[in-house]
Design a protein around this motif. Structure first.
Motif, PDB file in Angstrom:
ATOM      1  N   SER A 255       0.755  -1.159   0.162  1.00 14.39           N
ATOM      2  CA  SER A 255       0.199   0.141   0.154  1.00 14.39           C
ATOM      3  C   SER A 255       0.940   1.375  -0.036  1.00 14.39           C
ATOM      4  CB  SER A 255      -0.867  -0.059   1.101  1.00 14.39           C
ATOM      5  OG  SER A 255      -1.904  -1.031   0.974  1.00 14.39           O
ATOM      6  N   VAL A 256       1.968   1.137   0.764  1.00 16.58           N
ATOM      7  CA  VAL A 256       2.854   2.386   0.750  1.00 16.58           C
ATOM      8  C   VAL A 256       3.559   2.643  -0.683  1.00 16.58           C
ATOM      9  CG1 VAL A 256       5.134   3.099   1.672  1.00 16.58           C
ATOM     10  CG2 VAL A 256       3.252   2.199   3.189  1.00 16.58           C
ATOM     11  N   GLN A 257       3.861   1.579  -1.307  1.00 16.48           N
ATOM     12  CA  GLN A 257       4.437   1.723  -2.748  1.00 16.48           C
ATOM     13  C   GLN A 257       3.592   2.257  -3.743  1.00 16.48           C
ATOM     14  OE1 GLN A 257       5.707  -2.235  -3.291  1.00 16.48           O
ATOM     15  NE2 GLN A 257       7.065  -2.380  -1.458  1.00 16.48           N
ATOM     16  N   THR A 258       2.151   1.801  -3.560  1.00 20.84           N
ATOM     17  CA  THR A 258       1.178   2.278  -4.410  1.00 20.84           C
ATOM     18  C   THR A 258       0.976   3.839  -3.984  1.00 20.84           C
ATOM     19  OG1 THR A 258       0.018   0.178  -4.272  1.00 20.84           O
ATOM     20  CG2 THR A 258      -1.272   2.100  -5.063  1.00 20.84           C
ATOM     21  N   LEU A 259       0.843   4.271  -2.845  1.00 19.46           N
ATOM     22  CA  LEU A 259       0.601   5.555  -2.344  1.00 19.46           C
ATOM     23  C   LEU A 259       1.756   6.532  -2.919  1.00 19.46           C
ATOM     24  CD1 LEU A 259      -0.549   7.693  -0.715  1.00 19.46           C
ATOM     25  CD2 LEU A 259       0.709   7.036   1.252  1.00 19.46           C
ATOM     26  N   LEU A 260       2.977   5.926  -2.827  1.00 23.73           N
ATOM     27  CA  LEU A 260       4.046   6.913  -3.257  1.00 23.73           C
ATOM     28  C   LEU A 260       4.047   7.046  -4.688  1.00 23.73           C
ATOM     29  CD1 LEU A 260       7.087   5.316  -1.145  1.00 23.73           C
ATOM     30  CD2 LEU A 260       5.802   7.424  -0.799  1.00 23.73           C
ATOM     31  N   ARG A 261       3.456   6.354  -5.558  1.00 19.82           N
ATOM     32  CA  ARG A 261       3.440   6.537  -7.009  1.00 19.82           C
ATOM     33  C   ARG A 261       2.413   7.810  -7.396  1.00 19.82           C
ATOM     34  NH1 ARG A 261       3.270   0.982  -7.524  1.00 19.82           N
ATOM     35  NH2 ARG A 261       0.884   0.692  -7.736  1.00 19.82           N
ATOM     36  N   ASP A 262       1.738   8.195  -6.312  1.00 16.69           N
ATOM     37  CA  ASP A 262       0.641   9.371  -6.564  1.00 16.69           C
ATOM     38  C   ASP A 262       1.120  10.584  -5.786  1.00 16.69           C
ATOM     39  OD1 ASP A 262      -0.779   7.731  -8.067  1.00 16.69           O
ATOM     40  OD2 ASP A 262      -2.763   8.143  -7.154  1.00 16.69           O
ATOM     41  N   VAL A 263       2.380  10.584  -5.172  1.00 16.69           N
ATOM     42  CA  VAL A 263       2.987  11.752  -4.353  1.00 16.69           C
ATOM     43  C   VAL A 263       4.095  12.246  -4.969  1.00 16.69           C
ATOM     44  CG1 VAL A 263       3.792  12.139  -2.248  1.00 16.69           C
ATOM     45  CG2 VAL A 263       2.043  10.548  -2.205  1.00 16.69           C
ATOM     46  N   GLY A 264       3.941  13.389  -5.252  1.00 16.70           N
ATOM     47  CA  GLY A 264       5.319  14.099  -5.696  1.00 16.70           C
ATOM     48  C   GLY A 264       6.342  14.138  -4.862  1.00 16.70           C
ATOM     49  N   SER A 265       7.811  14.246  -5.430  1.00 21.05           N
ATOM     50  CA  SER A 265       8.748  13.987  -4.505  1.00 21.05           C
ATOM     51  C   SER A 265       8.908  15.267  -3.688  1.00 21.05           C
ATOM     52  CB  SER A 265      10.216  13.914  -5.534  1.00 21.05           C
ATOM     53  OG  SER A 265      10.263  14.939  -6.366  1.00 21.05           O
ATOM     54  N   GLU A 266       8.760  16.519  -4.243  1.00 22.79           N
ATOM     55  CA  GLU A 266       8.779  17.643  -3.426  1.00 22.79           C
ATOM     56  C   GLU A 266       7.840  17.711  -2.088  1.00 22.79           C
ATOM     57  OE1 GLU A 266       8.592  22.297  -4.144  1.00 22.79           O
ATOM     58  OE2 GLU A 266       8.408  21.344  -5.600  1.00 22.79           O
ATOM     59  N   THR A 267       6.512  17.094  -2.486  1.00 24.48           N
ATOM     60  CA  THR A 267       5.735  17.078  -1.487  1.00 24.48           C
ATOM     61  C   THR A 267       6.039  15.891  -0.413  1.00 24.48           C
ATOM     62  OG1 THR A 267       3.695  17.645  -2.715  1.00 24.48           O
ATOM     63  CG2 THR A 267       3.225  16.545  -0.822  1.00 24.48           C
ATOM     64  N   LEU A 268       6.795  14.987  -0.689  1.00 23.01           N
ATOM     65  CA  LEU A 268       7.185  13.912   0.194  1.00 23.01           C
ATOM     66  C   LEU A 268       8.237  14.451   0.941  1.00 23.01           C
ATOM     67  CD1 LEU A 268       6.727  10.880   0.914  1.00 23.01           C
ATOM     68  CD2 LEU A 268       8.412  10.160  -0.681  1.00 23.01           C
ATOM     69  N   GLY A 269       9.270  15.124   0.338  1.00 26.92           N
ATOM     70  CA  GLY A 269      10.434  15.480   1.062  1.00 26.92           C
ATOM     71  C   GLY A 269      10.112  16.511   2.121  1.00 26.92           C
ATOM     72  N   LEU A 270       9.170  17.187   1.677  1.00 31.06           N
ATOM     73  CA  LEU A 270       8.662  18.360   2.909  1.00 31.06           C
ATOM     74  C   LEU A 270       7.858  17.566   4.045  1.00 31.06           C
ATOM     75  CD1 LEU A 270       8.548  21.199   3.458  1.00 31.06           C
ATOM     76  CD2 LEU A 270       6.514  21.535   1.888  1.00 31.06           C
ATOM     77  N   ALA A 271       7.081  16.589   3.719  1.00 28.47           N
ATOM     78  CA  ALA A 271       6.407  16.004   4.646  1.00 28.47           C
ATOM     79  C   ALA A 271       7.275  15.455   5.814  1.00 28.47           C
ATOM     80  CB  ALA A 271       5.323  15.146   3.961  1.00 28.47           C
ATOM     81  N   LEU A 272       8.355  14.761   5.199  1.00 27.27           N
ATOM     82  CA  LEU A 272       9.265  13.966   5.859  1.00 27.27           C
ATOM     83  C   LEU A 272      10.062  14.623   6.926  1.00 27.27           C
ATOM     84  CD1 LEU A 272      10.172  10.916   3.494  1.00 27.27           C
ATOM     85  CD2 LEU A 272       8.210  10.774   5.358  1.00 27.27           C
ATOM     86  N   LYS A 273      10.230  15.909   6.555  1.00 22.78           N
ATOM     87  CA  LYS A 273      10.812  16.899   7.587  1.00 22.78           C
ATOM     88  C   LYS A 273      10.394  16.812   8.747  1.00 22.78           C
ATOM     89  CE  LYS A 273      13.754  19.448   5.069  1.00 22.78           C
ATOM     90  NZ  LYS A 273      15.228  19.862   5.592  1.00 22.78           N
ATOM     91  N   GLY A 274       9.093  16.819   9.266  1.00 20.97           N
ATOM     92  CA  GLY A 274       8.603  16.524  10.561  1.00 20.97           C
ATOM     93  C   GLY A 274       8.130  15.162  11.088  1.00 20.97           C
ATOM     94  N   ALA A 275       8.362  14.132  10.112  1.00 18.10           N
ATOM     95  CA  ALA A 275       7.732  12.882  10.359  1.00 18.10           C
ATOM     96  C   ALA A 275       8.432  12.064  11.373  1.00 18.10           C
ATOM     97  CB  ALA A 275       8.020  12.001   9.015  1.00 18.10           C
ATOM     98  N   ASP A 276       7.593  11.246  12.114  1.00 19.45           N
ATOM     99  CA  ASP A 276       8.260  10.264  13.140  1.00 19.45           C
ATOM    100  C   ASP A 276       9.409   9.587  12.335  1.00 19.45           C
ATOM    101  OD1 ASP A 276       8.210   7.265  14.238  1.00 19.45           O
ATOM    102  OD2 ASP A 276       7.285   8.772  15.777  1.00 19.45           O
ATOM    103  N   PRO A 277      10.674   9.001  12.963  1.00 18.26           N
ATOM    104  CA  PRO A 277      11.563   8.251  12.307  1.00 18.26           C
ATOM    105  C   PRO A 277      11.063   6.934  11.767  1.00 18.26           C
ATOM    106  CG  PRO A 277      12.423   9.098  14.473  1.00 18.26           C
ATOM    107  CD  PRO A 277      10.938   9.507  14.384  1.00 18.26           C
ATOM    108  N   ARG A 278      10.032   6.330  12.432  1.00 19.48           N
ATOM    109  CA  ARG A 278       9.531   5.079  11.795  1.00 19.48           C
ATOM    110  C   ARG A 278       8.720   5.346  10.475  1.00 19.48           C
ATOM    111  NH1 ARG A 278       5.188   3.989  14.644  1.00 19.48           N
ATOM    112  NH2 ARG A 278       5.147   1.837  14.088  1.00 19.48           N
ATOM    113  N   VAL A 279       8.224   6.566  10.328  1.00 20.29           N
ATOM    114  CA  VAL A 279       7.296   6.782   8.954  1.00 20.29           C
ATOM    115  C   VAL A 279       8.602   7.116   8.097  1.00 20.29           C
ATOM    116  CG1 VAL A 279       5.999   8.286   7.808  1.00 20.29           C
ATOM    117  CG2 VAL A 279       5.504   7.707  10.330  1.00 20.29           C
TER     118      VAL A 279
END
Length: 328
Positions: free
Chosen positions: A243-267
């Motif tokens: 499911s994570v792999q499927t989700l990532l196909r619809d998420v832009g790299s810029e959005t993903l990088g920004l979202a992970l800035k404040g993410a829990d290490p597990r995520v």
């Protein structure tokens, strides 16, 4: 390319008349997304356009067969994709023409305009209207209402257990008087704790906490039920790899990088493990080069990814779940 980009290329390949016919059968949000994608398309090569059209034809060939009536095919595809409950409204609008234009017109309006229309109505009316809207639109409208109304309206949404046809028809007529449309409505199941949790999930984190806090002061049990059904960004750590792999196909790299800035290490670890080694390295490099980011921007990126996850989950493409397994 994302699904929206492929759809935009396909529609532009069809021509104006045919594209317009397709858009007539789509909801307001999808039309807006496709319109924005078409407006930003540029320098699409003939090879890329041909690739998109060929892929669409191949997909169509795999799902249709000779001798199947168009109405039956549409009905089966929608029910298969969305389930009977979610598909029934679309089937009505596409095949039966039961279009509740009074309330439906709100879905095409700017959220600020919708907020202006409902802000002086009784909170119960506001709750029904917001339950009828798409969750992301409802979240925007709720965010623009007076603070004193927000928790009251969300509590009423959570406590809704459907609405009688006559009441819904009357509300539709009230909305229709302010614009145009008809009032041919079926019984509708709107609201509920799950709807409240979804709307709250799509609001800014600060408002989300404030509203759930005020609800807790009035009804602790209801507050807990809503929280149990919420799916937050940190819950992505518990989503299965496919499911994570499927989700990532619809998420832009810029959005993903920004979202992970404040993410829990597990995520963060979960996301990086489900990317190719090269893609993961590039993402980490981009994040380091970006430098510090505003908390509001990080939260907005996370909300965008959560909205995509819910859309895919509603379509049955992926499986996600909050503590109460609301989104499955």
């Amino acid at each position: 390319m994302s699904g929206v980009e492929r759809a935009a290329i396909l529609l532009m390949s069809l021509g104006e008349t045919e594209a317009a016919e397709v858009l007539k059968h789509m909801g307001a949000k999808d039309v807006q997304k496709l319109g924005a994608a078409m407006a930003t398309l540029s320098n699409v090569s003939r090879e890329r356009a041909t690739e998109v059209v060929d892929a669409f034809i191949a997909e169509l060939d795999s799902q249709t067969s000779l001798g199947v009536g168009a109405d039956d095919y549409v009905r089966r595809v929608l029910v298969g994709a969305l389930g009977q409950d979610k598909a029934s409204g679309l089937i009505d609008r596409i095949l039966l023409g039961r279009n509740s234009k009074g309330l439906e017109a709100l879905k095409w309006m700017e959220t600020r305009a919708v907020a202006d229309i409902v802000r002086n109505e009784h909170p119960q009316i506001v709750a029904i209207v917001l339950s009828y809207l798409d969750p992301d639109q409802a979240a925007d409208v709720l965010g623009q209402l007076p603070d004193r109304m927000k928790s009251d309206v969300l509590m009423r949404i959570a406590r809704l257990d459907g609405i009688q046809p006559a009441a819904l028809r009357e509300l539709d007529e009230i909305m229709e008087k302010q614009f145009t449309g008809g009032n041919n409505l079926k019984a509708s199941s709107v609201g509920g704790v799950k709807v409240a949790a979804t709307i709250l999930n799509l609001m800014d984190s600060s408002e989300e906490q404030a509203i759930i806090g005020r609800i807790g002061e009035l009804d602790q049990e209801l507050s807990q039920r809503i929280q149990d059904l919420m799916f937050v960004f940190d819950d992505l750590a518990d989503v299965d790899d496919r499911s994570v792999q499927t989700l990532l196909r619809d998420v832009g790299s810029e959005t993903l990088g920004l979202a992970l800035k404040g993410a829990d290490p597990r995520v963060r670890d979960k996301i990086l493990r489900n990317m190719s080694k090269r893609a993961a390295e590039m993402l980490v490099e981009d994040m380091e080069a970006r430098g510090p980011a505003k908390l509001s921007d990080v939260e907005a990126a996370q909300k965008e990814i959560l909205a995509i996850a819910r859309r895919l989950a509603d379509a049955g493409t992926i499986v996600i779940g909050g503590k109460g397994e609301a989104f499955v």
